[in-house]
Design an enzyme around this catalytic site. Structure first.
Site, PDB file in Angstrom:
ATOM      1  N   LYS A 181     -31.124  35.784  -2.740  1.00  0.00           N
ATOM      2  CA  LYS A 181     -30.895  34.790  -1.680  1.00  0.00           C
ATOM      3  C   LYS A 181     -29.548  34.148  -1.932  1.00  0.00           C
ATOM      4  O   LYS A 181     -29.061  34.128  -3.064  1.00  0.00           O
ATOM      5  CB  LYS A 181     -31.994  33.716  -1.712  1.00  0.00           C
ATOM      6  CG  LYS A 181     -32.166  32.965  -0.414  1.00  0.00           C
ATOM      7  CD  LYS A 181     -33.054  33.710   0.578  1.00  0.00           C
ATOM      8  CE  LYS A 181     -33.236  32.942   1.869  1.00  0.00           C
ATOM      9  NZ  LYS A 181     -34.286  33.536   2.716  1.00  0.00           N
TER      10      LYS A 181
HETATM   11  P1  NAD Z   1     -33.323  28.177  12.344  1.00  0.00           P
HETATM   12  O1  NAD Z   1     -32.142  27.491  11.769  1.00  0.00           O
HETATM   13  O2  NAD Z   1     -33.132  29.149  13.449  1.00  0.00           O
HETATM   14  O3  NAD Z   1     -34.387  27.076  12.864  1.00  0.00           O
HETATM   15  C1  NAD Z   1     -34.864  26.050  12.057  1.00  0.00           C
HETATM   16  C2  NAD Z   1     -35.663  25.109  12.938  1.00  0.00           C
HETATM   17  O4  NAD Z   1     -36.272  24.097  12.114  1.00  0.00           O
HETATM   18  C3  NAD Z   1     -34.818  24.344  13.973  1.00  0.00           C
HETATM   19  O5  NAD Z   1     -35.526  24.242  15.183  1.00  0.00           O
HETATM   20  C4  NAD Z   1     -34.655  22.963  13.347  1.00  0.00           C
HETATM   21  O6  NAD Z   1     -34.455  21.963  14.315  1.00  0.00           O
HETATM   22  C5  NAD Z   1     -35.994  22.812  12.664  1.00  0.00           C
HETATM   23  N1  NAD Z   1     -35.983  21.808  11.599  1.00  0.00           N
HETATM   24  C6  NAD Z   1     -35.072  21.641  10.608  1.00  0.00           C
HETATM   25  N2  NAD Z   1     -35.408  20.598   9.834  1.00  0.00           N
HETATM   26  C7  NAD Z   1     -36.561  20.103  10.352  1.00  0.00           C
HETATM   27  C8  NAD Z   1     -37.412  19.027  10.009  1.00  0.00           C
HETATM   28  N3  NAD Z   1     -37.141  18.251   8.964  1.00  0.00           N
HETATM   29  N4  NAD Z   1     -38.514  18.810  10.753  1.00  0.00           N
HETATM   30  C9  NAD Z   1     -38.816  19.589  11.814  1.00  0.00           C
HETATM   31  N5  NAD Z   1     -38.041  20.627  12.208  1.00  0.00           N
HETATM   32  C10 NAD Z   1     -36.934  20.888  11.467  1.00  0.00           C
HETATM   33  O7  NAD Z   1     -34.081  28.848  11.098  1.00  0.00           O
HETATM   34  P2  NAD Z   1     -35.073  30.074  11.095  1.00  0.00           P
HETATM   35  O8  NAD Z   1     -34.288  31.316  10.883  1.00  0.00           O
HETATM   36  O9  NAD Z   1     -36.005  29.956  12.251  1.00  0.00           O
HETATM   37  O10 NAD Z   1     -35.884  29.803   9.740  1.00  0.00           O
HETATM   38  C11 NAD Z   1     -36.956  28.878   9.658  1.00  0.00           C
HETATM   39  C12 NAD Z   1     -37.740  29.138   8.397  1.00  0.00           C
HETATM   40  O11 NAD Z   1     -38.190  30.496   8.411  1.00  0.00           O
HETATM   41  C13 NAD Z   1     -36.980  28.955   7.091  1.00  0.00           C
HETATM   42  O12 NAD Z   1     -37.879  28.529   6.091  1.00  0.00           O
HETATM   43  C14 NAD Z   1     -36.525  30.366   6.768  1.00  0.00           C
HETATM   44  O13 NAD Z   1     -36.265  30.560   5.397  1.00  0.00           O
HETATM   45  C15 NAD Z   1     -37.735  31.135   7.218  1.00  0.00           C
HETATM   46  N6  NAD Z   1     -37.495  32.546   7.490  1.00  0.00           N
HETATM   47  C16 NAD Z   1     -36.587  32.951   8.414  1.00  0.00           C
HETATM   48  C17 NAD Z   1     -36.426  34.301   8.667  1.00  0.00           C
HETATM   49  C18 NAD Z   1     -35.498  34.821   9.734  1.00  0.00           C
HETATM   50  O14 NAD Z   1     -35.475  36.038   9.976  1.00  0.00           O
HETATM   51  N7  NAD Z   1     -34.733  33.976  10.409  1.00  0.00           N
HETATM   52  C19 NAD Z   1     -37.171  35.239   7.947  1.00  0.00           C
HETATM   53  C20 NAD Z   1     -38.107  34.796   7.020  1.00  0.00           C
HETATM   54  C21 NAD Z   1     -38.264  33.446   6.809  1.00  0.00           C
END
Ligand code: NAD
Length: 423
Positions: free
Chosen positions: A113
């Protein structure tokens, strides 16, 4: 478990959550537990300084990281996070979860990561490009299509991956699309990648709901985080007739008992950068998100969101972890006592890395698959994974998380044992 200070973890840090999760699986690993310390010692960690010339001519410095947690089963795989709260320990935890996730899905990768401690929303397009290119150059010796393959995470996207691919390619003198995944489709990206994580959350969620006797159409769903993972999960649940009654992002919490119009909310979010102000639902206090009755809850924002206090208040039957590490270990215990099933992150959100694996394979062969083919393969791998973990949990009488760790850690430690130590 370790004498090294950096691997012990602060209480409540993501890394200490991971260490507790490993501790819980150790009694189930038999003779392989002899090798278990490899799970608690990241193989390699790099801290880099990123000096950035801002558009106004000033220079600011940002701290970046890349951690390879374990490479026993293959090259490192894991996203890059641009967020102001990123720390080395957080990246260590996220890299370790990637090791477990890739093994749980039986993908031929280890875990890695990266991250930069920056709020990307405060940078101009050009500043973001310069930051990305310098970060990529600084970690350039660690990554590569056979060494370690970054992908998007919170705060990064396909454009950032295109810049990373271009920078690494320029530095080695040959276009190398397979150095990152999650690229734009016209640059060696894969069809289906953007929606893959949300799709995996939906597929594993439906499978778990069916086992628990919850009919998904008509069920009440809540989603925390409306980014890549949360908005796609919400879209798919909405599309088969579930009522997405609550949605929260970093700025607002929306509630509508008849179900929010998710396509309309996506359009609003894209136009305004947040769900705040959406006219088609009520705005409620953020903390009330955790106290409403739901059938299915999808935490899809950041780690550490389901605390013991919130776990005691929750009224739902099934939690599907879209985010990495959203549930603290003490909350896990409470949810188990209260009879709420949790599909753990290492299974539920593995759709993204699974299609990243497809992208990497397609880049190597320069032969690209149809979206239908990708979705079919993804659904089949995800369903197989949740089924195997469900059976393991029943056989061992443990939670789905501990069962997933048992499946994954057996594979990681077997690889470690059979490769042996060098020298
Ligand atoms: P992103 O940046 O697209 O979206 C994050 C979302 O979380 C946004 O809507 C933001 O407003 C919200 N957010 C941030 N802080 C917050 C808080 N304190 N309270 C409520 N909402 C909050 O990110 P993503 O790619 O959707 O990733 C989200 C999670 O999923 C992370 O933990 C990431 O590690 C995990 N993840 C993502 C992927 C991927 O393919 N994008 C894959 C596996 C895991």
């Amino acid at each position: 478990m370790s004498e090294l200070s950096y691997v012990t973890g602060d209480c409540h840090s993501a890394w200490s959550t991971y260490l507790t999760q490993v501790e819980r699986v150790l009694p189930l690993l038999g003779d392989l537990s002899r090798w278990a310390d490899t799970l608690t010692h990241p193989k390699r960690a790099l801290i880099v300084d990123i000096p950035l010339e801002m558009d106004d001519g000033s220079v600011r410095h940002f701290e970046g990281y890349r951690v390879q947690h374990n490479l026993s089963r293959g090259p490192g795989k894991g996203g890059v996070r641009f967020h102001p709260d990123v720390t080395l320990q957080e990246v260590m935890a996220l890299s370790a979860w990637m090791t477990v996730k890739c093994a749980a899905l039986n993908l031929p990768f280890g875990g890695a990561k990266g991250g930069v401690r920056v709020d990307p929303t405060t940078l101009s397009h050009k500043e973001l490009e310069r930051l990305t290119r310098r970060y990529t150059s600084e970690i350039g010796n660690m990554i590569g299509p056979q060494q370690d393959i970054p992908a998007p995470d919170v705060g990064t996207n396909a454009q950032v991956m295109a810049w990373m691919m271009d920078t690494w390619s320029m530095n080695v003198g040959a276009t190398t699309t397979g150095v990152v995944t999650g690229k734009p489709v016209h640059l060696g990206g894969s069809l289906g990648r953007v929606k893959a994580t949300g799709r995996g959350v939906f597929v594993t969620g439906c499978s778990a709901a069916t086992k628990l006797g919850i009919g998904v159409p008509g069920s009440r769903v809540a989603v925390q985080g409306f980014g890549n993972v949360g908005s796609v999960s919400a879209e798919l649940f909405h599309a088969i007739g579930a009522k997405v009654v609550a949605v929260q992002d970093h700025k607002a919490t929306l509630y509508l008992s008849s179900g929010v119009d998710i396509p309309a909310l996506q359009t609003w979010q894209q136009a305004h950068g947040s769900i705040a102000g959406f006219p088609g639902a009520d705005t409620i206090a953020d903390e009330h998100f955790w106290t409403q009755p739901y059938d299915i809850l999808v935490p899809a924002a950041l780690e550490g969101q389901i605390t013991a206090e919130r776990a005691n208040q929750l009224k739902c039957s099934l939690i599907i972890e879209g985010a990495n590490g959203p549930t603290l270990p003490e909350a896990d215990d409470i949810l188990q006592q209260r009879g709420m099933a949790v599909v753990p992150d290492v299974i539920a959100n593995a759709g993204g890395v699974t299609v990243s694996y497809f992208e990497w394979v397609q880049d190597f062969s320069s032969f690209f698959w149809s979206e239908e083919e990708i979705n079919q393969r993804l659904d089949s791998i995800m369903q197989h994974a949740i089924e195997a973990v469900w059976q393991k949990a029943e056989a061992l009488n443990v939670t789905l998380r501990t069962a997933a760790y048992a499946v994954a850690c057996e594979r990681i430690l077997l690889a470690r044992k059979d490769r042996g130590l060098y020298p």
